[in-house]
Motif scaffolding. Structure first.
Motif, PDB file in Angstrom:
ATOM      1  N   ARG A  74      14.938 -15.472  -6.849  1.00 29.37           N
ATOM      2  CA  ARG A  74      14.372 -14.997  -5.588  1.00 29.37           C
ATOM      3  C   ARG A  74      13.355 -15.976  -5.011  1.00 29.37           C
ATOM      4  O   ARG A  74      13.351 -16.236  -3.818  1.00 29.37           O
ATOM      5  CB  ARG A  74      13.738 -13.626  -5.788  1.00 29.37           C
ATOM      6  CG  ARG A  74      13.177 -13.023  -4.492  1.00 29.37           C
ATOM      7  CD  ARG A  74      12.349 -11.791  -4.728  1.00 29.37           C
ATOM      8  NE  ARG A  74      11.176 -12.155  -5.510  1.00 29.37           N
ATOM      9  CZ  ARG A  74      10.728 -11.467  -6.553  1.00 29.37           C
ATOM     10  NH1 ARG A  74      11.352 -10.369  -6.947  1.00 29.37           N
ATOM     11  NH2 ARG A  74       9.663 -11.851  -7.214  1.00 29.37           N
ATOM     12  N   ASP A  75      12.489 -16.522  -5.861  1.00 34.52           N
ATOM     13  CA  ASP A  75      11.332 -17.261  -5.355  1.00 34.52           C
ATOM     14  C   ASP A  75      11.421 -18.780  -5.433  1.00 34.52           C
ATOM     15  O   ASP A  75      10.788 -19.466  -4.630  1.00 34.52           O
ATOM     16  CB  ASP A  75      10.068 -16.824  -6.113  1.00 34.52           C
ATOM     17  CG  ASP A  75       9.754 -15.353  -5.891  1.00 34.52           C
ATOM     18  OD1 ASP A  75      10.097 -14.823  -4.828  1.00 34.52           O
ATOM     19  OD2 ASP A  75       9.164 -14.741  -6.806  1.00 34.52           O
ATOM     20  N   ARG A 125       9.976  -9.590  -0.042  1.00 31.32           N
ATOM     21  CA  ARG A 125      10.241  -9.847  -1.463  1.00 31.32           C
ATOM     22  C   ARG A 125      11.209  -8.814  -2.054  1.00 31.32           C
ATOM     23  O   ARG A 125      12.027  -9.141  -2.904  1.00 31.32           O
ATOM     24  CB  ARG A 125       8.941  -9.832  -2.258  1.00 31.32           C
ATOM     25  CG  ARG A 125       8.118 -11.083  -2.086  1.00 31.32           C
ATOM     26  CD  ARG A 125       6.826 -11.023  -2.877  1.00 31.32           C
ATOM     27  NE  ARG A 125       7.026 -10.878  -4.306  1.00 31.32           N
ATOM     28  CZ  ARG A 125       7.333 -11.856  -5.148  1.00 31.32           C
ATOM     29  NH1 ARG A 125       7.495 -13.075  -4.690  1.00 31.32           N
ATOM     30  NH2 ARG A 125       7.479 -11.622  -6.437  1.00 31.32           N
TER      31      ARG A 125
END
Length: 197
Positions: free
Chosen positions: A26-27, A51
């Motif tokens: 994801r990041d 997020r």
């Protein structure tokens, strides 16, 4: 050999401080992928800016208009948006933020598909042969095809890319200007005059 410690080992090899693979994907994945492939990523991480919101990893080499329509109208437009609408009545504020982000992302993608205001000039085709809206051509390269997503702000991380004058020439012998846009009306007029409308 796979073991419970393998994910941690892989994250350490990637230079990550994340505790699990899903957080890394994801990041950090997209930024590292862009760096590894010299800012010409073939995996695009598209997201809505939240997020815990909608995101998708798409293979650029397999992403065509039909696949983007499916992603936009089915996965994001119907599945995700409808789930967030149902959550709003149960959970309120956080679900409302996800719903708003998903609707904004959906609108951006629809704009990329239809290109209402202007369209990027594809450098390897005569103007009257160019498509209306987003119709990727692998011969145009990542830089040209990713531009609508880049400008819409739906990529997980920005990367270094420019749209200045390029090497080579256009079919008519003019300089290859990657930052040149034609208004939709201009493109339609050129098509009409060429008998392609």
């Amino acid at each position: 050999m796979w073991s419970p410690a393998k994910p941690r080992e892989l994250l350490e090899q990637a230079g990550s401080t994340k505790k699990n693979l899903s957080d890394w994907l994801r990041d950090e994945f997209f930024k590292q992928h862009c760096a590894l492939f010299a800012n010409r990523p073939f995996i695009w991480h598209i997201w809505d800016g939240q997020r815990d919101g909608f995101s998708a990893l798409v293979n650029y080499n397999r992403l065509d208009r039909k696949t983007l329509e499916k992603l936009t109208y089915s996965y994001l437009g119907q599945d995700w948006v409808e789930r967030q609408r149902a959550e709003v009545s149960r959970r309120g504020h956080r679900a409302q933020a996800r719903l708003s982000a998903a609707l904004g992302c959906n609108e951006s993608w629809r704009g990329s598909l239809t290109v209402k205001r202007h369209t990027t000039l594809r450098t390897l085709e005569a103007t009257h042969e160019q498509p209306i809206g987003w119709e990727p051509d692998l011969n145009d390269g990542v830089r040209l095809n990713v531009r609508p997503f880049f400008e819409a702000g739906v990529l997980r991380a920005p990367f270094n890319v420019h749209w200045r004058t390029d090497r080579g020439k256009n079919p008519d012998g003019s300089e290859r200007e990657n930052d040149k846009h034609l208004k939709l009306a201009e493109k339609l007029d050129v098509r009409r005059r060429a008998g392609r409308a």
